[in-house]
Design an enzyme around this catalytic site. Sequence first.
Site, PDB file in Angstrom:
ATOM      1  CD1 TRP A   1      15.856   3.165  -3.017  1.00  0.00           C
ATOM      2  CD2 TRP A   1      14.074   2.419  -1.908  1.00  0.00           C
ATOM      3  NE1 TRP A   1      15.922   3.651  -1.739  1.00  0.00           N
ATOM      4  CE2 TRP A   1      14.851   3.210  -1.041  1.00  0.00           C
ATOM      5  CE3 TRP A   1      12.909   1.826  -1.425  1.00  0.00           C
ATOM      6  CZ2 TRP A   1      14.494   3.439   0.296  1.00  0.00           C
ATOM      7  CZ3 TRP A   1      12.543   2.053  -0.100  1.00  0.00           C
ATOM      8  CH2 TRP A   1      13.331   2.845   0.737  1.00  0.00           C
TER       9      TRP A   1
ATOM     10  CG  ASP B   1      10.861   4.886  -7.546  1.00  0.00           C
ATOM     11  OD1 ASP B   1      10.727   6.108  -7.329  1.00  0.00           O
ATOM     12  OD2 ASP B   1      11.185   4.068  -6.654  1.00  0.00           O
TER      13      ASP B   1
ATOM     14  CE  LYS C   1      14.116   9.793  -1.933  1.00  0.00           C
ATOM     15  NZ  LYS C   1      14.629   9.602  -0.587  1.00  0.00           N
TER      16      LYS C   1
HETATM   17  N1  PMP Z   1      12.155   4.733  -4.302  1.00  0.00           N
HETATM   18  C1  PMP Z   1      13.314   5.428  -4.201  1.00  0.00           C
HETATM   19  C2  PMP Z   1      14.193   5.545  -5.394  1.00  0.00           C
HETATM   20  C3  PMP Z   1      13.665   5.997  -2.974  1.00  0.00           C
HETATM   21  O1  PMP Z   1      14.810   6.677  -2.864  1.00  0.00           O
HETATM   22  C4  PMP Z   1      12.792   5.882  -1.872  1.00  0.00           C
HETATM   23  C5  PMP Z   1      13.057   6.547  -0.544  1.00  0.00           C
HETATM   24  N2  PMP Z   1      14.321   6.806  -0.199  1.00  0.00           N
HETATM   25  C6  PMP Z   1      11.628   5.139  -2.013  1.00  0.00           C
HETATM   26  C7  PMP Z   1      11.327   4.600  -3.252  1.00  0.00           C
HETATM   27  C8  PMP Z   1      10.668   4.962  -0.880  1.00  0.00           C
HETATM   28  O2  PMP Z   1       9.958   6.120  -0.727  1.00  0.00           O
HETATM   29  P1  PMP Z   1       8.850   6.367   0.399  1.00  0.00           P
HETATM   30  O3  PMP Z   1       9.580   6.454   1.694  1.00  0.00           O
HETATM   31  O4  PMP Z   1       8.220   7.648  -0.039  1.00  0.00           O
HETATM   32  O5  PMP Z   1       7.888   5.221   0.352  1.00  0.00           O
END
Ligand code: PMP
Length: 361
Positions: free
Chosen positions: A103, A174, A198
């Site tokens: 991520w 994040d 989550k």
């Molecule tokens: N950052 C992290 C740490 C994640 O776990 C995720 C999704 N699993 C995301 C960003 C992406 O999130 P989204 O699908 O809401 O764009």
Amino acid sequence: MTKRATNFNAGPSAIPLPALEYAQKEFLDFEGSGMSVMEHSHRGKLYEAAHNEAIALLRELMSIPENYDVLFMQGGARAQFALLPMNLISEGQSADYVVTGSWSEQAIKEANRVAKARAAASSEDNGVYRRIPKQSELDLDASARYLHITSNNTIFGTQFQSFPDAGTTPLIADMSSDILSRPIDVSKFGVIYAGAQKNLGPSGVTLVIIRKDLVENGRTDIAQIFQYGAHAKANSLLNTPPTFAIYMLRNVLRWIKELGGVKALDKRNREKAKLLYDTIEKHDGFYRNTIEADSRSLMNVVFNLPNEELEKKFVAEATEANMIGLKGHRSVGGIRASIYNAVSIENVQTLCAFMNAFAKR
Ligand code: PMP
């Protein structure tokens, strides 16, 4: 009553049963209005009360200081990967990123699409990430607009136990996969953001907690809908927000408050993670977690079995026993148990008992 699954999904993931039941109870008739909350105007008094209660609960539960705005935005955490650099980095400036997994790789890539970003550290080792870099490993640019971290790495199962010191540079995190799971000092951050799906509720809403001076100094030469300032000024009602998702988030926050707040969740989460890591360790290598001990995640516990065939069998038998979502992310394989806030100690005990029996068999 239908039998509820023991849900270890990585996201969207388990939502506390009381929050779901509350919504079920007033699904057709929100606050005696004769309409579902989804059928209300976002500018009506009844919806707005739920919206403002969600913001107030977040402020209370996280002790968010006055000089921060609490925003509900759309586009998921990924939209923030682009919006942060769009709002905060001007021509000739750049931002620093600590790269600790997939991520953060995505976040820095996206920042480089719309502005300029550099890696201040990376813990990548032959394509995998098993640890969080130490403060001494950070190569910080004193003129960086911000330092970005991913507080919990959902895929690799690593987590910052303490946060980097970026000096006067705003720290941005994040927290999609560990928001509200442990007490944090919001005043140490410039921005905290998280997709809701989550630890907070359903997908569709993204929480952004942002220091007011960053909002005020944000760029205004980008489209208005992408400006933090425009959302802050409108109390996240610039356009139609995902009203049902925010209402559900409110229900989840009420549940957290009733449970005893973030401190109570932290205690529960530590107990859950300990149960699982202890179970992994006590079977003489049958289960293997290769994350460095001081970088282990309390939210996503990853492990391998001796071979892929056994991992497949493990997931199949667990599914048979009503335990859902244990297959590791498609990019890394193995097993991953996501044990977010809504997953109970009993749920984790069920998994540990299954692991003991499986190893024995
Ligand atoms: N950052 C992290 C740490 C994640 O776990 C995720 C999704 N699993 C995301 C960003 C992406 O999130 P989204 O699908 O809401 O764009």
